[in-house]
Design a protein around this motif. Structure first.
Motif, PDB file in Angstrom:
ATOM      1  N   GLN A 170       0.582  -1.167   0.072  1.00  0.00           N
ATOM      2  CA  GLN A 170      -0.082  -0.010   0.122  1.00  0.00           C
ATOM      3  C   GLN A 170       0.725   1.244  -0.144  1.00  0.00           C
ATOM      4  N   GLY A 171       1.989   1.208   0.395  1.00  0.00           N
ATOM      5  CA  GLY A 171       2.908   2.192   0.367  1.00  0.00           C
ATOM      6  C   GLY A 171       3.667   2.402  -0.751  1.00  0.00           C
ATOM      7  N   GLY A 172       3.672   1.767  -1.664  1.00  0.00           N
ATOM      8  CA  GLY A 172       3.950   1.927  -3.000  1.00  0.00           C
ATOM      9  C   GLY A 172       5.484   1.250  -3.064  1.00  0.00           C
ATOM     10  N   THR A 173       5.899   0.648  -2.162  1.00  0.00           N
ATOM     11  CA  THR A 173       7.169  -0.265  -2.247  1.00  0.00           C
ATOM     12  C   THR A 173       7.419  -1.064  -3.623  1.00  0.00           C
ATOM     13  N   GLY A 174       6.201  -1.542  -3.768  1.00  0.00           N
ATOM     14  CA  GLY A 174       6.082  -2.649  -4.891  1.00  0.00           C
ATOM     15  C   GLY A 174       5.082  -3.861  -4.740  1.00  0.00           C
ATOM     16  N   SER A 175       5.007  -4.740  -5.447  1.00  0.00           N
ATOM     17  CA  SER A 175       4.050  -5.917  -5.484  1.00  0.00           C
ATOM     18  C   SER A 175       4.664  -7.204  -4.383  1.00  0.00           C
ATOM     19  N   PHE A 176       3.822  -7.296  -3.565  1.00  0.00           N
ATOM     20  CA  PHE A 176       3.996  -8.238  -2.816  1.00  0.00           C
ATOM     21  C   PHE A 176       3.023  -9.580  -2.732  1.00  0.00           C
ATOM     22  N   ALA A 177       2.463  -9.657  -3.917  1.00  0.00           N
ATOM     23  CA  ALA A 177       1.244 -10.610  -3.750  1.00  0.00           C
ATOM     24  C   ALA A 177       1.640 -11.913  -3.823  1.00  0.00           C
ATOM     25  N   SER A 178       2.852 -12.329  -4.471  1.00  0.00           N
ATOM     26  CA  SER A 178       3.352 -13.584  -4.297  1.00  0.00           C
ATOM     27  C   SER A 178       3.750 -14.078  -3.053  1.00  0.00           C
ATOM     28  N   ARG A 179       4.464 -13.287  -2.460  1.00  0.00           N
ATOM     29  CA  ARG A 179       5.148 -13.396  -1.040  1.00  0.00           C
ATOM     30  C   ARG A 179       3.597 -13.619   0.127  1.00  0.00           C
ATOM     31  N   ILE A 180       2.647 -12.841  -0.273  1.00  0.00           N
ATOM     32  CA  ILE A 180       1.562 -12.848   0.522  1.00  0.00           C
ATOM     33  C   ILE A 180       1.002 -14.230   0.453  1.00  0.00           C
ATOM     34  N   ALA A 181       0.825 -14.608  -0.956  1.00  0.00           N
ATOM     35  CA  ALA A 181       0.348 -15.971  -1.112  1.00  0.00           C
ATOM     36  C   ALA A 181       1.017 -16.979  -0.258  1.00  0.00           C
ATOM     37  N   HIS A 182       2.358 -16.939  -0.360  1.00  0.00           N
ATOM     38  CA  HIS A 182       3.206 -17.890   0.347  1.00  0.00           C
ATOM     39  C   HIS A 182       2.720 -18.019   1.815  1.00  0.00           C
ATOM     40  N   TYR A 183       2.868 -16.580   2.409  1.00  0.00           N
ATOM     41  CA  TYR A 183       2.425 -16.688   3.820  1.00  0.00           C
ATOM     42  C   TYR A 183       1.048 -17.051   4.199  1.00  0.00           C
ATOM     43  N   LEU A 184       0.133 -16.909   3.237  1.00  0.00           N
ATOM     44  CA  LEU A 184      -1.264 -17.525   3.378  1.00  0.00           C
ATOM     45  C   LEU A 184      -1.195 -19.257   3.295  1.00  0.00           C
ATOM     46  N   CYS A 185      -0.339 -19.611   2.452  1.00  0.00           N
ATOM     47  CA  CYS A 185      -0.066 -21.077   2.466  1.00  0.00           C
ATOM     48  C   CYS A 185       0.504 -21.747   3.409  1.00  0.00           C
ATOM     49  N   GLU A 186       1.630 -21.070   4.184  1.00  0.00           N
ATOM     50  CA  GLU A 186       1.937 -21.398   5.227  1.00  0.00           C
ATOM     51  C   GLU A 186       1.027 -21.449   6.624  1.00  0.00           C
ATOM     52  N   LEU A 187       0.263 -20.396   6.460  1.00  0.00           N
ATOM     53  CA  LEU A 187      -0.817 -20.459   7.623  1.00  0.00           C
ATOM     54  C   LEU A 187      -1.741 -21.413   7.127  1.00  0.00           C
ATOM     55  N   ALA A 188      -2.164 -21.847   6.227  1.00  0.00           N
ATOM     56  CA  ALA A 188      -3.157 -23.156   5.745  1.00  0.00           C
ATOM     57  C   ALA A 188      -2.277 -24.513   6.006  1.00  0.00           C
ATOM     58  N   LEU A 189      -1.110 -24.652   6.084  1.00  0.00           N
ATOM     59  CA  LEU A 189      -0.560 -25.765   6.513  1.00  0.00           C
ATOM     60  C   LEU A 189      -0.452 -25.787   8.339  1.00  0.00           C
ATOM     61  N   GLU A 190      -0.419 -24.826   8.738  1.00  0.00           N
ATOM     62  CA  GLU A 190      -0.453 -24.835  10.044  1.00  0.00           C
ATOM     63  C   GLU A 190      -1.851 -25.163  10.793  1.00  0.00           C
ATOM     64  N   ALA A 191      -2.893 -24.497   9.858  1.00  0.00           N
ATOM     65  CA  ALA A 191      -4.280 -24.900  10.167  1.00  0.00           C
ATOM     66  C   ALA A 191      -4.535 -26.669   9.997  1.00  0.00           C
ATOM     67  N   GLN A 192      -4.216 -26.732   8.823  1.00  0.00           N
ATOM     68  CA  GLN A 192      -4.153 -28.292   8.391  1.00  0.00           C
ATOM     69  C   GLN A 192      -3.778 -29.163   9.222  1.00  0.00           C
ATOM     70  N   ALA A 193      -2.476 -28.739  10.165  1.00  0.00           N
ATOM     71  CA  ALA A 193      -1.757 -29.531  11.256  1.00  0.00           C
ATOM     72  C   ALA A 193      -2.595 -29.711  12.350  1.00  0.00           C
ATOM     73  N   ARG A 194      -3.384 -28.476  12.686  1.00  0.00           N
ATOM     74  CA  ARG A 194      -4.239 -28.592  13.766  1.00  0.00           C
ATOM     75  C   ARG A 194      -5.992 -29.348  13.296  1.00  0.00           C
ATOM     76  N   GLN A 195      -5.800 -30.156  12.246  1.00  0.00           N
ATOM     77  CA  GLN A 195      -7.016 -30.531  11.886  1.00  0.00           C
ATOM     78  C   GLN A 195      -8.099 -29.454  11.511  1.00  0.00           C
ATOM     79  N   ARG A 196      -8.012 -28.367  11.017  1.00  0.00           N
ATOM     80  CA  ARG A 196      -8.673 -27.346  10.927  1.00  0.00           C
ATOM     81  C   ARG A 196      -8.754 -27.063   9.153  1.00  0.00           C
ATOM     82  N   ASP A 197      -9.325 -28.218   8.568  1.00  0.00           N
ATOM     83  CA  ASP A 197      -9.704 -28.094   7.117  1.00  0.00           C
ATOM     84  C   ASP A 197     -10.179 -27.029   6.523  1.00  0.00           C
ATOM     85  N   GLU A 198     -11.354 -26.666   6.992  1.00  0.00           N
ATOM     86  CA  GLU A 198     -12.176 -25.685   6.373  1.00  0.00           C
ATOM     87  C   GLU A 198     -11.534 -24.298   6.491  1.00  0.00           C
TER      88      GLU A 198
END
Length: 385
Positions: A170-198
């Motif tokens: 938002q500050g105009g530094t550049g696009s971080f879309a790909s890295r944000i997607a990776h962070y969300l994937c890491e969070l998804a793996l953590e949720a899956q490890a806790r049996q929170r598939d939804e």
């Protein structure tokens, strides 16, 4: 009482003489200070060269106290200690600068930034986070935000990493879309490890929305669906990846074939075979050929495909595969020897290599373990690069 003008003949010369004397004293004092200051510097340098670093720091601190304009020396000394891995000494230097009341605001911000770097390099992430947070609203704010992003990645605090990446974007530094997607994937793996598939599915859906062409969210979504006995939905996720990022499809070509077989539908299996064959025609690769072999395992057809691939793309992995199928033509004692030699020869080539630092690994990494950059591994083995 009348003023006697004759007093001027006494007062004016006396005033001139006193002024001249004062200027001489100031000049001598200035010269003495200039002479003493280099002595302090040389003393500190001599102690530093003699590996008496604690005393050298004290000498340099004394020099700065005598001459406030030598803060640049402190910065150089602190940076030197940081590069040498002597983080405690670097922290002492920069903390002393911050403790000075006469330090200009710009120099104070610079010292705060240097101190944050000391903590970060020392692995004191909690103190580094506080130091970087203190740089909000300064000329170092953008650098501090980027450093915080790296800090949160190393400490695996993915939620804070998402917040900082979005703020930078938002500050105009550049696009971080790909890295944000990776962070969300890491969070998804953590949720899956806790049996929170939804929750994991929601995070993966958000990741695909943030960066549609990023491969990882599609790969994880398909693999999760396959584990949950939903092979048709898994095939759909893999097909979406093929449409958006064909190169990355090689990573899950085998999973795509297995999902097609798991449906127990000849129609879907044939559709998968057609898709894999079409992709192989556009960009031949061994993972695609191996996936086709799962759907069409007849030895004669496999031998034909491997021989054609070997003629057009002479790779050791194709030669090994052809030998495994046609090994009967060799002697019973010869075939295992040749196969073993090929296995050893091809093993180093069946690795992935980071395009940024050259780090090689047998498994595909979304973030390079060597340079910690994201998406720097081409989705092809070394022998196919």
């Amino acid at each position: 009482m009348e003023f006697d003008p004759r007093w001027l003949l006494i007062v004016l010369p006396a005033a001139f003489a006193l002024g001249w004397l004062a200027s001489k004293l100031d000049t001598r004092q200035w010269k003495r200070e200039q002479r003493d200051a280099p002595k302090a510097y040389f003393k500190g340098l001599n102690l530093l060269l003699n590996e008496q670093q604690d005393k050298a720091i004290d000498a340099f601190i004394e020099a700065v106290q005598n001459d406030p304009d030598t803060s640049e020396l402190h910065f150089a000394l602190g940076n030197l200690f940081r590069r040498r891995g002597e983080y405690e000494r670097a922290v002492r230097v920069h903390q002393h600068l911050l403790a000075r009341g006469d330090l200009p605001r710009a120099e104070r911000d610079r010292a705060q930034h240097a101190l944050a770097q000391d903590f970060f390099k020392a692995g004191l992430f909690d103190r580094a986070e506080e130091a970087y947070a203190a740089l909000r609203g300064t000329a170092f704010e953008n650098e501090a935000q980027l450093a915080l992003l790296s800090l949160y990645e190393r400490s695996r605090d993915w939620r804070k990493a998402v917040e900082v990446a979005r703020a930078l974007e938002q500050g105009g530094t550049g696009s971080f879309a790909s890295r944000i997607a990776h962070y969300l994937c890491e969070l998804a793996l953590e949720a899956q490890a806790r049996q929170r598939d939804e929750e994991a599915q929601q995070l993966l859906a958000e990741a695909r929305k943030v960066a549609p062409q990023a491969a990882r969210a599609h790969v994880l979504a398909g693999q999760m669906l396959a584990r949950n006995q939903q092979p048709e939905q898994a095939m759909a996720a893999y097909s979406e990846l093929l449409a958006l990022n064909p190169e990355a499809f090689n990573l899950i070509a085998g999973d795509y074939a297995e999902a097609a077989l798991a449906t127990a539908s000849p129609e879907l299996a044939q559709r998968a075979l057609t898709t894999l064959a079409a992709r192989y025609q556009r960009a031949p690769a061994m993972p695609l050929l191996q996936a086709i072999a799962r759907l069409q395992p007849e030895p004669a057809q496999q031998r034909q495909r491997l021989a054609r691939h070997l003629r057009e793309h002479p790779t050791l992995s194709a030669a090994r595969g052809l030998l495994q199928i046609s090994g009967a033509r060799l002697g019973e004692d010869e075939a295992p020897l040749v196969a073993g030699a090929l296995d050893r020869a091809v093993r180093p080539l069946l690795r992935y290599r980071c395009a940024a630092c050259g780090f090689e690994a047998a498994h595909y990494f979304w973030q390079c373990p060597g340079c910690l950059n994201w998406d720097t591994y081409p989705p092809r083995h070394v022998e196919e690069l």
